[in-house]
Design a protein around this motif. Structure first.
Motif, PDB file in Angstrom:
ATOM      1  N   ARG A  76       1.650  23.751 -16.526  1.00  0.00           N
ATOM      2  CA  ARG A  76       0.622  23.239 -15.612  1.00  0.00           C
ATOM      3  C   ARG A  76      -0.702  23.072 -16.355  1.00  0.00           C
ATOM      4  NH1 ARG A  76       3.403  26.197 -11.873  1.00  0.00           N
ATOM      5  NH2 ARG A  76       2.188  28.100 -12.158  1.00  0.00           N
ATOM      6  N   GLY A  77      -1.020  24.044 -17.192  1.00  0.00           N
ATOM      7  CA  GLY A  77      -2.239  23.947 -17.990  1.00  0.00           C
ATOM      8  C   GLY A  77      -2.196  22.782 -18.963  1.00  0.00           C
ATOM      9  N   VAL A  78      -1.030  22.548 -19.557  1.00  0.00           N
ATOM     10  CA  VAL A  78      -0.862  21.409 -20.468  1.00  0.00           C
ATOM     11  C   VAL A  78      -1.085  20.105 -19.711  1.00  0.00           C
ATOM     12  CG1 VAL A  78       0.857  20.098 -21.800  1.00  0.00           C
ATOM     13  CG2 VAL A  78       0.623  22.560 -22.146  1.00  0.00           C
ATOM     14  N   TYR A  79      -0.464  19.984 -18.530  1.00  0.00           N
ATOM     15  CA  TYR A  79      -0.656  18.783 -17.713  1.00  0.00           C
ATOM     16  C   TYR A  79      -2.127  18.594 -17.358  1.00  0.00           C
ATOM     17  CZ  TYR A  79       3.977  16.918 -16.525  1.00  0.00           C
ATOM     18  OH  TYR A  79       5.180  16.298 -16.569  1.00  0.00           O
ATOM     19  N   ASP A  80      -2.768  19.673 -16.922  1.00  0.00           N
ATOM     20  CA  ASP A  80      -4.166  19.562 -16.505  1.00  0.00           C
ATOM     21  C   ASP A  80      -5.071  19.134 -17.652  1.00  0.00           C
ATOM     22  OD1 ASP A  80      -3.390  20.338 -13.992  1.00  0.00           O
ATOM     23  OD2 ASP A  80      -4.093  22.413 -14.198  1.00  0.00           O
ATOM     24  N   GLU A  81      -4.878  19.765 -18.807  1.00  0.00           N
ATOM     25  CA  GLU A  81      -5.789  19.512 -19.921  1.00  0.00           C
ATOM     26  C   GLU A  81      -5.447  18.265 -20.729  1.00  0.00           C
ATOM     27  OE1 GLU A  81      -7.782  21.838 -23.718  1.00  0.00           O
ATOM     28  OE2 GLU A  81      -6.680  22.959 -22.201  1.00  0.00           O
TER      29      GLU A  81
END
Length: 188
Positions: free
Chosen positions: A28-33
């Motif tokens: 999720r963090g990868v997608y967000d950033e």
């Protein structure tokens, strides 16, 4: 005291996240950033094909999920790795798109070189020569020459430096050449 409240009930301990939950949060963090920039990059490499770019982004995220433990705490390498994965997936897509369906040819018209007895004997000798290599050399030969991994892919698969893969492949080919020259299959 001892973890019991005035009502006599022990408060519930906060549940520790499972490894998969940790990985999901990482993705999720990868997608967000990185998601929007990875998607734009993939779309640009794919000539504007947004649907295929989304597929590439999803596959990149799946690979990030499997490598979450490796990259957690090493964000300086993550961005470069993600963009490399996107580029490699797009390259694979372009290669696959370049494949053409096989033209059916009657069996009588085929040049069946592999059925000649001398060719069969050569294959047998080469196979035995490969089996005489040490396990590390056989593995590298199998990955690089039979499965057509790049040196970097083989290194990642084996968990060793690229230079070690190159070295093992060099010495394995040299040993194979010597063995085949000694058996008269190759001219020395």
């Amino acid at each position: 005291m001892h973890g019991i409240t005035e009502a006599g009930i022990r408060p519930a301990r906060p549940r520790r996240p499972t490894p998969d939950a940790d990985r999901d949060g990482f993705v999720r963090g990868v997608y967000d950033e990185y998601g929007p920039s990875l998607l734009r990059y993939a779309a640009r490499l794919l000539g504007g094909d947004a649907h295929k770019a989304e597929d590439v982004l999803q596959e990149t995220a799946a690979r990030a999920w499997t490598h979450a433990d490796v990259f957690r705490g090493h964000d300086q390498h993550l961005r470069r790795w993600l963009f490399t994965v996107v580029r490699n997936l797009v390259t694979d897509h372009h290669r696959a798109a370049g494949l053409r369906p096989l033209k059916l040819v009657p069996a009588e018209e085929l040049d069946a070189v592999w059925e000649r007895p001398d060719h069969e004997l050569t294959l047998h000798v080469v196979h035995n020569a490969v089996l005489d290599l040490n396990e590390q050399q056989r593995t590298v030969i199998g990955l690089v020459y039979y499965l057509e991994y790049t040196v970097d892919q083989a290194a990642e698969y084996l968990g060793i430096p690229s230079g070690t893969v190159k070295s093992r492949a060099f010495y394995a080919i040299r040993a194979l050449r010597k063995a085949l020259e000694d058996q008269g299959v190759l001219d020395g």
